[in-house]
Write a protein that holds these residues in place. Structure first.
Motif, short mmCIF file in Angstrom:
data_model
loop_
_atom_site.label_atom_id
_atom_site.label_comp_id
_atom_site.label_asym_id
_atom_site.label_seq_id
_atom_site.Cartn_x
_atom_site.Cartn_y
_atom_site.Cartn_z
N THR A 599 0.94 -1.24 -0.18
CA THR A 599 -0.15 0.03 -0.02
C THR A 599 0.86 1.18 0.02
O THR A 599 0.64 2.32 -0.63
CB THR A 599 -0.79 0.02 1.23
OG1 THR A 599 -1.49 -1.11 1.33
CG2 THR A 599 -1.95 1.16 1.11
N VAL A 600 1.99 1.12 0.55
CA VAL A 600 2.99 2.39 0.93
C VAL A 600 3.54 2.53 -0.81
O VAL A 600 3.73 3.70 -0.97
CB VAL A 600 4.01 2.06 1.72
CG1 VAL A 600 4.89 3.29 1.89
CG2 VAL A 600 3.60 1.55 3.27
N LEU A 601 3.86 1.64 -1.35
CA LEU A 601 4.08 1.64 -2.64
C LEU A 601 3.47 2.43 -3.59
O LEU A 601 3.54 3.49 -4.38
CB LEU A 601 4.85 0.63 -3.24
CG LEU A 601 5.35 0.47 -4.65
CD1 LEU A 601 6.50 1.58 -4.84
CD2 LEU A 601 5.88 -0.81 -5.10
N TYR A 602 1.94 1.97 -3.50
CA TYR A 602 0.96 2.50 -4.29
C TYR A 602 1.00 4.14 -4.08
O TYR A 602 0.76 4.94 -4.73
CB TYR A 602 -0.25 1.89 -3.87
CG TYR A 602 -0.68 0.72 -4.75
CD1 TYR A 602 -0.30 -0.58 -4.49
CD2 TYR A 602 -1.53 0.73 -5.94
CE1 TYR A 602 -0.24 -1.57 -5.38
CE2 TYR A 602 -1.85 -0.29 -6.60
CZ TYR A 602 -1.10 -1.58 -6.48
OH TYR A 602 -1.42 -2.58 -7.25
N ASP A 603 0.73 4.32 -2.62
CA ASP A 603 0.78 5.72 -1.92
C ASP A 603 1.72 6.60 -2.86
O ASP A 603 1.52 7.72 -3.23
CB ASP A 603 0.80 5.89 -0.74
CG ASP A 603 -0.52 5.34 -0.05
OD1 ASP A 603 -1.65 5.47 -0.74
OD2 ASP A 603 -0.40 5.16 1.26
N ARG A 604 2.98 6.06 -2.79
CA ARG A 604 4.14 6.89 -3.26
C ARG A 604 4.02 7.05 -4.88
O ARG A 604 4.05 8.29 -5.39
CB ARG A 604 5.57 6.19 -2.89
CG ARG A 604 6.68 6.92 -3.49
CD ARG A 604 8.02 6.52 -2.92
NE ARG A 604 8.27 5.11 -3.34
CZ ARG A 604 8.76 4.77 -4.36
NH1 ARG A 604 8.80 5.49 -5.58
NH2 ARG A 604 9.28 3.71 -4.65
N LEU A 605 3.55 5.96 -5.52
CA LEU A 605 3.45 6.00 -7.00
C LEU A 605 2.48 7.14 -7.52
O LEU A 605 2.47 7.81 -8.49
CB LEU A 605 3.42 4.80 -7.64
CG LEU A 605 4.63 3.81 -7.30
CD1 LEU A 605 4.11 2.46 -7.94
CD2 LEU A 605 5.71 4.31 -8.13
N TRP A 606 1.32 6.89 -6.68
CA TRP A 606 0.01 7.84 -6.87
C TRP A 606 0.40 9.31 -6.68
O TRP A 606 0.15 10.16 -7.51
CB TRP A 606 -1.04 7.24 -6.07
CG TRP A 606 -2.17 8.01 -5.98
CD1 TRP A 606 -3.24 8.80 -5.16
CD2 TRP A 606 -3.03 8.59 -7.30
NE1 TRP A 606 -4.15 9.24 -5.40
CE2 TRP A 606 -4.28 9.21 -6.81
CE3 TRP A 606 -2.93 8.26 -8.55
CZ2 TRP A 606 -5.28 9.72 -7.66
CZ3 TRP A 606 -4.02 8.61 -9.34
CH2 TRP A 606 -5.18 9.11 -8.92
N THR A 607 1.06 9.50 -5.47
CA THR A 607 1.58 10.73 -5.34
C THR A 607 2.69 11.34 -6.45
O THR A 607 2.40 12.74 -6.95
CB THR A 607 2.45 10.98 -4.17
OG1 THR A 607 1.75 10.38 -2.99
CG2 THR A 607 2.74 12.46 -3.67
N GLU A 608 3.45 10.56 -7.19
CA GLU A 608 4.14 10.84 -8.15
C GLU A 608 3.44 11.25 -9.23
O GLU A 608 3.62 12.19 -10.11
CB GLU A 608 5.09 9.64 -8.46
CG GLU A 608 6.28 9.63 -7.45
CD GLU A 608 7.23 8.41 -7.55
OE1 GLU A 608 7.77 8.41 -6.79
OE2 GLU A 608 6.95 7.62 -8.68
N VAL A 609 2.34 10.43 -9.54
CA VAL A 609 1.28 10.76 -10.70
C VAL A 609 0.72 12.19 -10.56
O VAL A 609 0.78 13.08 -11.39
CB VAL A 609 0.26 9.72 -10.75
CG1 VAL A 609 -0.84 9.93 -11.89
CG2 VAL A 609 0.84 8.53 -11.17
N LYS A 610 0.15 12.35 -9.36
CA LYS A 610 -0.53 13.56 -8.93
C LYS A 610 0.22 14.73 -8.95
O LYS A 610 -0.21 15.71 -9.39
CB LYS A 610 -1.30 13.41 -7.70
CG LYS A 610 -2.50 12.55 -7.76
CD LYS A 610 -3.76 12.80 -8.63
CE LYS A 610 -4.46 13.75 -8.23
NZ LYS A 610 -5.22 13.72 -6.91
N SER A 611 1.57 14.56 -8.71
CA SER A 611 2.30 15.78 -8.54
C SER A 611 3.13 16.05 -9.78
O SER A 611 3.97 17.22 -9.90
CB SER A 611 3.61 15.74 -7.39
OG SER A 611 4.13 14.59 -7.57
N GLU A 612 3.17 15.30 -10.68
CA GLU A 612 3.87 15.24 -11.86
C GLU A 612 3.54 16.53 -12.66
O GLU A 612 2.30 16.99 -12.77
CB GLU A 612 3.54 14.06 -12.96
CG GLU A 612 4.22 14.17 -14.09
CD GLU A 612 5.80 14.18 -14.11
OE1 GLU A 612 6.32 14.81 -15.05
OE2 GLU A 612 6.45 13.69 -13.07
#
Ligand code: N2P
Length: 612
Positions: A599-612
């Motif tokens: 779940t932590v990895l999903y959170d990180r990757l999702w933040t990367e998508v959103k902040s791109e």
């Protein structure tokens, strides 16, 4: 050296323009808001004439009125408490010299510059640690804690010139300490106290951040109410309420400013006013509903999951009141329950979140003897891996996450690829939900939507970053409205709300793409610390009643797991493939599961998508 008049004129013009630009930058948004609050059109974009309709509407909207009452209650209580404490502190710092005085004074004022979010989080932790249930009391305490520093600064600055020999003279003439305080000290510092009080009230009445952390159920203040209304689209009513809030705060600050300038306040009225405020406080506090003494069911559920008429039926049947709070993501539910003491009696997490909550011991085992209508549920929705034996949850709705489209602009899509099609640039909406968005990217590449391989997940992230320029908005709240408005043509969407919008616009279609999609089962659960466990079971059983289950499905259009309700559904609901998909589409569905550490990895990757 003399500057020629023409040069002075030119630099004056430049300065004037700069100043004008700065004021425009500061006030343009407010001017737009105020202007639109009088706009007859529902859509903010075009001016269709002057109206007071939105002011009248908001003045009669029960949710706005209730939140206004809460805001006043909190504001008045915080004002009395914070101003009294700050005045006492300022007086004693003024009167006494002691070691470390400067440092201690500094400590009182630090919260004025401390990040608000830190203060909010620490207050929440403190309340959880001492077991204080979130509600009015916690909001008032939190408001006192962040306003007291401001009040202190104001009072202290103003009493710097206060002459203690006046107090001594009064005492010499035989006045006791109390009399001296009310007859001499308070009148002298009264303008400062009033200025501080007004500032505290103004800060309290418009606070959002701290309040949103510590409010719990039933203590929704006006700013929280405005924000929750914004989540379902900016309506002109919000503009009207915001304008009034702005006016009220502006007037308060103006009054505080004038008082501080030394405008003569009614000195003679000081003791009386102060006394009134102190006397009034207990009445204000007594007006605060004690959270667990009445029969109130605190329901925390997905937006678009229950109609007001269904709630009214439950209230009529049980004589209890329902307090309703809405959310749009599983993460919001998990965070609330983890923080503890939220005060909710019934919550509606999705499958994988039931698993998370169960593992964290945040749920209450259900008392099956209090659920006589349990047998109405279709066995295919029971005994699922997220809650074997349904010890903690009963299914409420199920549904799918598919692809909604507008036939006027898009041909029936059969693959998730449509969401990457440059022809639809700027016309695509994605749910604002990490697991669901990753599910699309994963399924599109032929993976399980529960993939945990970091390489696979990183590739999904890259796909989503590539898709981003085409995406108009990420929205989990009123995506169906955005689709209906014509602003987007293709939407990654939850089934029920789309099924509902088909009634309004027959050009709306919904497909489960060939690569497969999410099947969700959303369930009613009772949190471990629920204050009204009996009433919570009564609500669960109420939703199992076939008539009620059919009503919920008919009004909200998510799919019912209640097989006794199916024959009661109108044909247009029963035969809608977006609500009850045909077996071949069902075969392509997969359920989200709790991924533990990943779940932590999903959170990180999702933040990367959103902040791109
Ligand atoms: C309701 C959203 C459906 C929930 N607004 C998906 N699990």
């Amino acid at each position: 050296m003399r500057v020629p008049a023409s040069a002075r004129g030119a630099s004056g013009t430049v300065l004037g323009l700069l100043a004008g630009g700065t004021y425009l930058f500061l006030y343009a948004p407010i001017v737009v808001l105020v202007a639109l609050s009088f706009n007859a059109s529902r859509l903010s974009a075009s001016w269709e004439g002057f109206t007071l309709e939105w002011y009248l509407k908001s003045a009669t909207n029960p949710a706005i009125l209730a939140s206004l009452r809460n805001s006043l209650l909190v504001g008045l209580s915080a004002t009395v408490l914070a101003t009294s404490a700050a005045t006492a502190a300022a007086l004693s710092f003024h009167r006494h010299r002691f070691r470390r005085r400067g440092m201690l004074e500094g400590l009182i004022t630090i919260p004025t510059v401390a990040p608000e979010i830190v203060l909010a989080a620490s207050l929440l932790l403190l309340f959880a640690a001492i077991g204080l249930r979130l509600g009015f009391l916690t909001v008032i305490l939190a408001h006192v804690s962040f306003t007291v520093s401001y009040a202190f600064v104001v009072v202290k600055a103003r009493i710097a010139g206060f002459d203690h020999s006046l107090e001594e003279a009064a005492m010499d003439l035989g006045a006791g300490p109390v009399r001296t305080f009310f007859m001499v000290t308070l009148p002298a510092i009264f303008p400062a106290v009033m200025a501080a009080a007004l500032l505290v009230f103004a800060l309290s009445i418009d606070d959002y951040v701290v309040t949103s952390f510590v409010a719990g159920v039933g203590a929704t203040t006006l700013p929280l109410q405005i924000y929750s209304m914004v989540k379902t689209g900016i309506s002109p009513e919000i503009n009207a309420v915001s304008t009034m809030l702005l006016l009220a705060t502006g007037l308060l600050l103006l009054a505080a400013f004038l008082l501080e300038q030394g405008q003569r306040a009614r000195v003679a009225a000081a003791p009386a006013l102060f006394g009134l405020a102190v006397l009034g406080a207990p009445f204000v506090l007594a007006g605060v509903p004690a959270p667990s003494s009445e029969r109130v069911l605190n329901l925390f559920i997905w937006s678009g999951y229950i109609a007001p008429e269904t709630i009214a039926k439950f209230e009529a049947r049980t004589g209890a009141k329902v307090h309703l709070d809405l959310y749009d993501s599983n993460e919001a539910v998990i965070a609330k329950l983890q923080a503890g003491n939220a005060g909710y009696d019934v919550v509606c997490p999705s499958d994988y979140s039931v698993q998370v909550l169960r593992h964290q011991n945040l749920l209450q085992p259900l008392d099956v003897s209090a659920l006589p209508h349990l047998e109405n549920l279709d066995p295919s929705f029971l005994d699922r891996p997220f809650d074997p034996g349904n010890r903690y949850s009963i299914p409420y709705f199920w549904g799918t996450t598919g692809l909604a489209y507008n036939r006027r602009h898009v041909e029936r899509p059969d693959s998730w690829d449509a969401l990457w099609d440059p022809r639809y640039a700027g016309r695509i909406l994605m749910l604002d939900d990490a697991r669901e968005v990753f599910a699309v990217a994963l399924k599109r590449r032929g993976h399980s939507l529960n993939a945990t391989d970091p390489h696979v997940l990183e590739a999904a992230r890259d796909d989503l970053i590539r898709q981003k320029p085409l995406v108009r908005t990420y929205n989990s709240t009123n995506f169906e409205d955005v689709l209906l408005s014509g602003d987007v043509w293709l939407a990654h969407a939850w089934s029920g709300q789309i099924a509902k919008s088909m009634d309004e616009d027959p050009d709306i279609g919904y497909v489960i793409p060939k690569e497969g999609a999410t099947l969700f089962i959303d369930n009613l659960v009772i949190p471990r610390d629920a204050p009204h466990v009996g009433l919570a079971h009564a609500f669960l059983d109420f939703t199992l009643d076939p008539e009620i289950a059919a009503e919920i499905c008919r009004t909200m259009r998510y799919s019912s797991p209640n097989r006794a309700a199916w024959p009661l559904l109108p044909a247009r609901v029963r035969d809608n493939a977006a609500i009850f998909p045909p077996p071949e589409a069902m075969a392509r569905l997969e359920m989200l599961a709790d991924l533990g550490e990943t779940t932590v990895l999903y959170d990180r990757l999702w933040t990367e998508v959103k902040s791109e």
